[in-house]
Design an enzyme around this catalytic site. Structure first.
Site, short mmCIF file in Angstrom:
data_model
loop_
_atom_site.label_atom_id
_atom_site.label_comp_id
_atom_site.label_asym_id
_atom_site.label_seq_id
_atom_site.Cartn_x
_atom_site.Cartn_y
_atom_site.Cartn_z
N LYS A 198 0.72 -1.02 -0.03
CA LYS A 198 -0.02 0.06 0.03
C LYS A 198 0.84 1.26 -0.12
O LYS A 198 0.79 2.28 -0.66
CB LYS A 198 -0.97 -0.02 1.23
CG LYS A 198 -1.36 1.37 1.55
CD LYS A 198 -2.52 1.28 2.99
CE LYS A 198 -1.44 1.65 4.15
NZ LYS A 198 -1.43 2.85 4.58
N ASN A 199 1.75 1.19 0.96
CA ASN A 199 2.57 2.43 1.17
C ASN A 199 3.57 2.81 0.01
O ASN A 199 4.15 3.78 0.05
CB ASN A 199 3.36 2.53 2.51
CG ASN A 199 2.17 2.63 3.49
OD1 ASN A 199 1.26 3.07 3.34
ND2 ASN A 199 2.77 2.27 4.90
N CYS A 208 -3.67 12.49 13.03
CA CYS A 208 -4.70 11.31 13.02
C CYS A 208 -4.58 10.76 14.63
O CYS A 208 -3.82 11.50 15.46
CB CYS A 208 -4.47 10.17 12.02
SG CYS A 208 -2.87 9.50 12.23
N ASP A 254 4.64 0.00 12.16
CA ASP A 254 3.31 -0.67 11.66
C ASP A 254 2.95 -2.01 12.14
O ASP A 254 1.85 -2.44 11.88
CB ASP A 254 3.24 -0.55 10.09
CG ASP A 254 3.16 1.00 9.83
OD1 ASP A 254 3.46 1.06 8.47
OD2 ASP A 254 3.18 1.86 10.40
N ARG A 314 -8.62 -0.11 4.84
CA ARG A 314 -7.24 0.95 4.29
C ARG A 314 -6.17 0.26 3.79
O ARG A 314 -5.61 0.52 2.65
CB ARG A 314 -7.19 1.77 5.11
CG ARG A 314 -8.29 2.84 5.57
CD ARG A 314 -7.87 4.09 6.43
NE ARG A 314 -6.76 4.81 5.70
CZ ARG A 314 -6.04 5.75 6.03
NH1 ARG A 314 -6.46 6.10 7.28
NH2 ARG A 314 -5.28 6.49 5.58
N ARG A 358 1.59 14.10 13.39
CA ARG A 358 2.07 13.94 11.93
C ARG A 358 2.28 15.22 11.16
O ARG A 358 1.65 15.40 10.16
CB ARG A 358 1.24 13.06 11.19
CG ARG A 358 0.81 11.92 11.99
CD ARG A 358 0.04 10.59 11.20
NE ARG A 358 0.96 9.92 10.49
CZ ARG A 358 0.72 9.12 9.71
NH1 ARG A 358 -0.72 8.57 9.68
NH2 ARG A 358 1.43 8.31 8.71
C1 EPZ Z 1 4.57 6.44 6.45
O1 EPZ Z 1 4.09 7.73 6.95
C2 EPZ Z 1 3.59 5.53 6.36
N1 EPZ Z 1 2.47 5.94 5.47
C3 EPZ Z 1 3.28 4.99 7.65
O2 EPZ Z 1 2.20 3.86 7.44
C4 EPZ Z 1 4.40 4.53 8.56
O3 EPZ Z 1 4.00 4.36 9.82
C5 EPZ Z 1 5.42 5.63 8.38
O4 EPZ Z 1 5.79 6.14 7.03
C6 EPZ Z 1 6.66 5.45 9.26
O5 EPZ Z 1 7.30 4.19 8.78
C7 EPZ Z 1 2.79 5.92 4.07
O6 EPZ Z 1 3.76 5.78 3.48
C8 EPZ Z 1 1.47 6.47 3.42
P1 EPZ Z 1 6.84 9.88 8.72
P2 EPZ Z 1 4.81 9.11 6.98
O7 EPZ Z 1 6.86 11.13 8.07
O8 EPZ Z 1 5.33 9.37 5.82
C9 EPZ Z 1 7.57 12.42 12.48
C10 EPZ Z 1 0.30 2.66 7.85
O9 EPZ Z 1 0.02 2.17 8.98
N2 EPZ Z 1 7.73 13.59 11.43
O10 EPZ Z 1 7.92 9.20 8.47
O11 EPZ Z 1 3.68 10.02 7.38
C11 EPZ Z 1 5.94 11.89 12.37
O12 EPZ Z 1 5.20 12.74 13.41
C12 EPZ Z 1 0.84 4.11 7.90
O13 EPZ Z 1 0.37 1.95 6.85
C13 EPZ Z 1 8.00 14.65 12.02
O14 EPZ Z 1 8.28 14.94 13.25
O15 EPZ Z 1 5.71 8.87 8.31
C14 EPZ Z 1 6.15 10.53 12.88
O16 EPZ Z 1 6.08 10.48 14.39
C15 EPZ Z 1 0.74 4.71 9.36
N3 EPZ Z 1 8.38 15.88 11.35
C16 EPZ Z 1 7.40 10.23 12.41
O17 EPZ Z 1 8.12 11.38 12.01
C17 EPZ Z 1 8.10 15.77 10.13
O18 EPZ Z 1 8.02 16.72 9.43
C18 EPZ Z 1 7.31 9.30 11.17
O19 EPZ Z 1 6.58 9.99 10.25
C19 EPZ Z 1 7.61 14.34 9.53
C20 EPZ Z 1 7.41 13.52 10.13
#
Ligand code: EPZ
Length: 432
Positions: free
Chosen positions: A34-35, A128, A319, A411, A133
């Site tokens: 998915k991702n 969320c 995840d 989802r 996020r």
């Molecule tokens: C991706 O989300 C995945 N979603 C998530 O999967 C997955 O949990 C996540 O990566 C981590 O592996 C998709 O790819 C669509 P991040 P993403 O930006 O890109 C913090 C699922 O269940 N952060 O790496 O949104 C953020 O708050 C979903 O399939 C900052 O602090 O993840 C989080 O705590 C859930 N500042 C952590 O980093 C920023 O500017 C990881 O976020 C950006 C992120």
């Protein structure tokens, strides 16, 4: 026909009725990731040539992304797990709030829209249930590439700064290895003038999958999968025919279904090194893991407690934290699970406790004392992965459980109940 009282009591809310005490046998089929599929669909905005993406899972998140592309004037045709996309008539630079607010990945469109059209207006993706996020890194990266970005009234507006006609290569150092920020900047930098370097890049397989497809489209990207990625900008990109990698999180969920029901099963296709940290934890808690061709066979032994802490890839994936906790709830001994990626990803703890799990939660650390067996109960999945954890717990619990939260489950898991029923589970989808 149910009466109003029955409906109001929620008896007819969509839910899965799951027989516990089940044992599984056979092979669980893994769908495309998915991702990865979501971001590959977004990358189609970078070219006006046709892009074919294969092995796309049939999920509500994918449906949502199709709607977003269509709203931007992109031609999209789906045929089973193949999506044909042509963004030759891309005109919309503003994504409609009603389509994007539930699908965080849609924010990543800001990169290709800026690179292709020189501007973009994307609603700020709200937080969320698992956390705030933010998209600070995404915006920092785009500003470094020469974008002018404002955030007002919940809308992120980006355009090329000054008289720039094109984004300009830059050296970007992320504060945190954000997956989405790495993907967003990768796509924007692919069409920038000059070379860009991303330091502290996310190393997830989905980032690597994106870079691989972009290179097939004519991009010049090296180092994806490591902490430093170098992108030599090109003037334009071509279409290509690409296959999405298998979903490592679905695969890990299926391996846990084998472990929690003490069943020897095969999970395929899987790319084993996408799951190294998870396979190690499964071995540590008493499972034998065999790699067989494109698949993995799990042979559970006596399950003993292990400690795990979620980390960016290649560490243990956040995840699979909730699904793995369902297994640890019935392990022999004590386990300590620490969630380091999200600030609020422990909603499954209360639901597992309702099934008889013995868990003490201190902030983002759960101390789990394994119990011999959980007891079936009506439970609710609060997000995508905690819903999966409820399904796993129900497969092994004593009695018949009812799992709500299918809007989350659907989802990220394609035909979950039919896949599990094919290997011996007894799951009924009701009330939908
Ligand atoms: C991706 O989300 C995945 N979603 C998530 O999967 C997955 O949990 C996540 O990566 C981590 O592996 C998709 O790819 C669509 P991040 P993403 O930006 O890109 C913090 C699922 O269940 N952060 O790496 O949104 C953020 O708050 C979903 O399939 C900052 O602090 O993840 C989080 O705590 C859930 N500042 C952590 O980093 C920023 O500017 C990881 O976020 C950006 C992120």
């Amino acid at each position: 026909m149910p009466n109003v009282a029955t409906i109001s009591r929620g008896i007819y809310k969509p839910h899965l009725q799951i027989e516990g005490n089940c044992s599984l046998s056979g092979e669980l089929k893994v769908s495309g990731a998915k991702n990865s599929a979501l971001v590959l669909m977004i990358a189609s905005l970078l070219t006006e040539e046709p892009l074919i993406i294969n092995n796309v899972p049939n999920l509500t998140d994918i449906d949502g992304m199709v709607d977003i592309l269509l709203a931007m004037g992109v031609k999209v045709k789906r045929n089973l797990d193949q999506i044909n996309i042509k963004a030759d008539n891309l005109h919309h630079v503003e994504l409609p709030y009603e389509l994007v607010h539930g699908l965080r990945a849609s924010f990543f469109c800001i990169g290709p829209l800026l690179a292709r059209l020189g501007k973009a207006k994307i609603p700020l993706p709200g937080g969320c249930r698992i956390g705030a996020r933010p998209v600070i890194e995404h915006i920092r990266g785009l500003k470094a590439l020469g974008a002018f970005v404002t955030v007002e009234h919940g809308l992120v507006s980006a355009s090329l700064a000054g008289s720039n006609k094109r984004l300009k290569g830059a050296h970007i150092v992320f504060d945190c290895p954000s997956v989405g920020a790495t993907e967003t900047v990768l796509m924007a930098a692919a069409l920038a003038e000059g070379t860009s370097t991303i330091e502290n890049a996310a190393q997830e397989p989905e980032v690597q999958d994106l870079a691989k497809m972009l290179n097939q489209m004519g991009a010049k990207i090296s180092g994806a999968g490591g902490p430093q990625i170098i992108i030599e900008g090109v003037k334009n990109l071509q279409g290509c025919n690409y296959k999405v990698i298998p979903d490592r999180i679905e695969a890990g969920t299926f391996l846990l279904a084998g472990a929690i029901t003490h069943s020897k099963i095969k999970v395929a296709p899987v790319i084993p090194h996408h799951l190294s940290a998870v396979l190690q934890k499964l071995r540590d808690c008493g499972c034998t893991i065999q790699i067989e061709g494109e698949g993995i066979i799990i042979i559970p032994g006596e399950i003993t407690g292990v400690d795990l802490t979620t980390q960016p890839f290649p560490g243990f994936p956040t995840d699979l934290q909730a699904p793995f906790m369902a297994l640890l709830a019935i392990a022999n001994g004590t386990s300590i699970v620490t969630e380091k990626i999200y600030e609020n990803r422990m909603q499954h703890v209360a639901e597992l406790q309702r099934m008889g799990a013995s868990i003490r939660l201190q902030g983002n650390t759960a101390v789990i004392e394994g119990v011999p067996q959980l007891s079936a109960a009506p439970v609710v999945g609060g997000d995508l992965r905690s819903s999966a954890a409820m399904v796993l717990a129900s497969l092994s619990a004593k009695g018949t459980s009812r799992v709500e939260g299918l809007n989350h489950l659907d989802r990220g898991y394609e035909n979950l109940e039919s896949k599990l029923n094919k290997v011996g589970a007894n799951i009924l989808r009701k009330g939908s």
